[in-house]
Design a protein around this motif. Structure first.
Motif, short mmCIF file in Angstrom:
data_model
loop_
_atom_site.label_atom_id
_atom_site.label_comp_id
_atom_site.label_asym_id
_atom_site.label_seq_id
_atom_site.Cartn_x
_atom_site.Cartn_y
_atom_site.Cartn_z
N HIS A 69 0.84 -1.22 0.00
CA HIS A 69 0.00 0.00 0.00
C HIS A 69 0.87 1.26 0.00
O HIS A 69 0.60 2.20 -0.76
CB HIS A 69 -0.90 0.03 1.24
N ALA A 72 2.51 1.88 -3.33
CA ALA A 72 1.55 2.35 -4.34
C ALA A 72 1.25 3.84 -4.13
O ALA A 72 1.21 4.61 -5.10
CB ALA A 72 0.27 1.53 -4.25
N GLY A 75 4.03 5.88 -5.42
CA GLY A 75 4.34 5.72 -6.85
C GLY A 75 5.63 4.97 -7.08
O GLY A 75 6.26 5.09 -8.13
N ASP A 94 -4.83 -9.24 -3.86
CA ASP A 94 -5.72 -8.07 -3.93
C ASP A 94 -4.92 -6.78 -3.74
O ASP A 94 -5.19 -5.77 -4.40
CB ASP A 94 -6.83 -8.17 -2.89
N ALA A 97 -3.07 -6.14 -6.93
CA ALA A 97 -4.00 -5.74 -8.00
C ALA A 97 -4.39 -4.27 -7.84
O ALA A 97 -4.60 -3.56 -8.83
CB ALA A 97 -5.24 -6.63 -7.97
N ALA A 98 -4.47 -3.80 -6.60
CA ALA A 98 -4.88 -2.41 -6.34
C ALA A 98 -3.72 -1.43 -6.51
O ALA A 98 -3.95 -0.21 -6.55
CB ALA A 98 -5.45 -2.30 -4.92
N ALA A 99 -2.51 -1.93 -6.58
CA ALA A 99 -1.31 -1.06 -6.66
C ALA A 99 -1.01 -0.77 -8.13
O ALA A 99 -0.49 -1.64 -8.86
CB ALA A 99 -0.12 -1.75 -6.00
N ASP A 100 -1.32 0.46 -8.53
CA ASP A 100 -1.16 0.83 -9.95
C ASP A 100 0.26 1.34 -10.21
O ASP A 100 0.48 2.51 -10.52
CB ASP A 100 -2.20 1.90 -10.30
N VAL A 101 1.21 0.46 -10.02
CA VAL A 101 2.64 0.77 -10.22
C VAL A 101 3.28 -0.45 -10.89
O VAL A 101 2.72 -1.56 -10.81
CB VAL A 101 3.36 1.07 -8.87
N LYS A 103 5.21 -3.73 -11.22
CA LYS A 103 5.39 -4.74 -10.16
C LYS A 103 5.79 -6.07 -10.76
O LYS A 103 5.21 -6.51 -11.76
CB LYS A 103 4.12 -4.87 -9.31
N VAL A 126 -1.66 -10.77 -11.56
CA VAL A 126 -1.87 -9.34 -11.27
C VAL A 126 -0.56 -8.54 -11.24
O VAL A 126 -0.56 -7.38 -10.84
CB VAL A 126 -2.67 -9.12 -9.96
N ASN A 128 3.18 -7.48 -13.49
CA ASN A 128 3.59 -7.31 -14.89
C ASN A 128 4.37 -8.50 -15.41
O ASN A 128 4.37 -8.77 -16.62
CB ASN A 128 4.42 -6.04 -15.04
#
Ligand code: DQA
Length: 152
Positions: A69, A72, A75, A94, A97-101, A103, A126, A128
Motif C-alpha cells: 500500500h 503504491a 508511486g 488483492d 492488484a490495487a497497486a497501480d505501479v 510490479k 496481477v 507485470n
C-alpha cells in the motif's frame, strides 16, 4: 526524456517469509548467499540505474500488504519475492492488484521445476511479470524490468 525531466525512480523490494533464513535454509534450493548478501547486490544496482532502492523482509501477510500500500501511494515500483504466500495469498494478490505501479514477482528457485504446489502463483496474474530460477539475479532482473517501466 532529459535527465533533468526524469523523476528519480524508486523501487521497493519486498522479501517474504523465511527468506531471512537464506544462507542456512535449504542451500540446495536457495544457495549459500544470505539475505544481507543479496540486499547488498540489489542496492549496488541503484547507482547504475540511477534509482532509489529500499529492501525489507517481512514474515507476516499483513506487513507485506502494508508495504505494498505504501509503495503504491508513493508511486514506487515493487519487486516482491512473496515466498510461500505466492501460492495461496489472495490478500496479497488483492493488494498488488490495487497497486497501480510497475510490479514484478521474483523467485530465487525455479518454482516450476519443484513440487507441484509451487507451480501455481495466485499473484502472477496481477503483476507485470515473473522472474524465477536465477538466484539473486532474479531480483536484479526484476529491478531492471520495473525501472525500465517507470522510465517509459
Ligand atoms: C521462493 C519459492 C517459494 O515456493 C518458497 O516458499 C520460498 C522461496 C523462491 O524464492 O524460490 O520461500 O519464493
Amino acid at each position: 526524456m532529459s535527465a533533468a525531466a526524469r523523476r528519480r525512480p524508486t523501487v521497493v523490494v519486498i522479501h517474504g517469509p523465511n527468506l531471512n533464513l537464506l544462507g542456512t535454509r535449504e542451500p540446495a534450493a536457495y544457495g549459500s548467499a544470505t539475505l544481507q548478501d543479496i540486499d547488498a547486490v540489489i542496492r549496488g544496482l541503484a547507482e547504475e540505474l540511477d534509482c532509489d532502492i529500499s529492501t525489507s523482509q517481512h514474515s507476516g501477510e499483513g506487513e507485506i500488504i502494508d508495504v505494498i500500500h505504501s509503495a503504491a501511494v508513493a508511486g514506487s515500483a515493487i519487486v516482491i519475492n512473496p515466498g510461500a504466500f505466492s501460492h495461496y495469498s489472495y490478500a496479497i494478490r488483492d493488494a498488488l492488484a490495487a497497486a497501480d505501479v510497475p510490479k514484478v514477482e521474483v523467485h530465487l528457485s525455479n518454482v516450476h521445476a519443484r513440487e507441484e504446489f509451487r507451480r501455481v502463483s495466485v499473484l502472477a496474474p496481477v503483476v507485470n511479470g515473473v522472474v524465477a530460477g536465477f538466484g539473486a539475479n532474479s531480483y536484479l532482473l526484476g529491478v531492471r524490468a520495473v525501472v525500465a517501466m517507470l522510465d517509459k
